[in-house]
Every structure is written in C-alpha cells, then in structure tokens.
Write a protein that holds these residues in place. Structure first.
Motif, short mmCIF file in Angstrom:
data_model
loop_
_atom_site.label_atom_id
_atom_site.label_comp_id
_atom_site.label_asym_id
_atom_site.label_seq_id
_atom_site.Cartn_x
_atom_site.Cartn_y
_atom_site.Cartn_z
N ASP A 13 -8.96 3.41 6.71
CA ASP A 13 -9.37 2.71 5.49
C ASP A 13 -8.37 2.93 4.35
OD1 ASP A 13 -11.07 1.00 4.10
OD2 ASP A 13 -12.20 2.67 3.22
N LEU A 14 -7.09 2.75 4.68
CA LEU A 14 -6.01 2.91 3.71
C LEU A 14 -5.28 1.59 3.49
CD1 LEU A 14 -4.40 6.23 5.03
CD2 LEU A 14 -5.90 5.98 3.05
N SER A 15 -4.85 1.36 2.27
CA SER A 15 -3.97 0.22 1.99
C SER A 15 -2.58 0.57 2.53
CB SER A 15 -3.89 -0.03 0.48
OG SER A 15 -3.19 1.03 -0.15
N ALA A 20 1.63 4.50 3.16
CA ALA A 20 3.05 4.79 2.93
C ALA A 20 3.22 6.06 2.11
CB ALA A 20 3.71 3.60 2.23
N ASP A 21 2.44 6.20 1.05
CA ASP A 21 2.54 7.37 0.18
C ASP A 21 2.33 8.66 0.96
OD1 ASP A 21 3.05 5.78 -2.03
OD2 ASP A 21 1.01 5.94 -2.85
N LYS A 22 1.40 8.64 1.90
CA LYS A 22 1.07 9.85 2.66
C LYS A 22 2.18 10.28 3.61
CE LYS A 22 -3.93 9.54 2.33
NZ LYS A 22 -4.18 10.79 1.64
N ASN A 28 6.58 -1.54 1.40
CA ASN A 28 7.26 -2.58 2.18
C ASN A 28 7.70 -2.06 3.55
OD1 ASN A 28 9.30 -0.99 1.08
ND2 ASN A 28 10.69 -2.71 0.75
N ALA A 29 7.92 -0.76 3.69
CA ALA A 29 8.26 -0.18 5.00
C ALA A 29 7.08 -0.29 5.96
CB ALA A 29 8.69 1.28 4.86
N ILE A 30 5.88 -0.08 5.45
CA ILE A 30 4.68 -0.19 6.29
C ILE A 30 4.45 -1.66 6.66
CG2 ILE A 30 2.20 0.24 6.46
CD1 ILE A 30 4.09 2.78 6.34
N SER A 31 4.63 -2.53 5.70
CA SER A 31 4.50 -3.97 5.96
C SER A 31 5.44 -4.38 7.09
CB SER A 31 4.82 -4.75 4.69
OG SER A 31 4.77 -6.13 4.94
#
Length: 76
Positions: A13-15, A20-22, A28-31
């Motif tokens: 349940d993360l955006s 990415a922050d974690k 954009n890297a996760i995208s």
C-alpha cells in the motif's frame, strides 16, 4: 519481474514515491522498473528484498511466497 515489483508495491500500500524513498531512489526510477521489459539492476533487487523482507526467488521468478515471513516479523 516488473509486474511483481508493482504487485509488491501495491501489496505494501505504497505510492511509487513512498516505495522509492524507502530504498533510496526517485519516483521515476520505480515508474521505470514497473514498465514491461525494463531492466532492474542487481543493486535495486537487493535493496527491495532487504528493505521489504521480500523473497528474492519470488521477485525474480514468481515462484514461492512474496515475503520472507520470519525476517518480516522480526522487523515489525
């Protein structure tokens, strides 16, 4: 693997930004990683597995459980 990264992120349940922050990346890297046929580096695979107690075999192949339960329980 790209679809499993998205599946994992949704299960947590993360955006994309929170995910990415974690792991020390930008949204954009996760995208990019979630796109079909995008390359995911070994470093990013290790970071995802370590941060979220993910079964690396599942992330790579789709076989087995998503999480390593013993590690996940210890971190909670």
């Amino acid at each position: 693997m790209n679809a499993r990264i998205r599946e994992l992120r949704k299960a947590l349940d993360l955006s994309q930004k929170e995910f990415a922050d974690k792991i020390g990346l930008k949204q954009n890297a996760i995208s990019y990683m979630e796109k079909k046929d995008a390359t995911v580096t070994e470093q990013n695979i290790k970071a995802i597995c370590s941060q979220f107690c993910v079964n690396e075999h599942w992330l790579r192949t789709g076989d087995g459980d998503m999480f390593i339960e013993n590690d996940r329980k210890q971190r909670e």
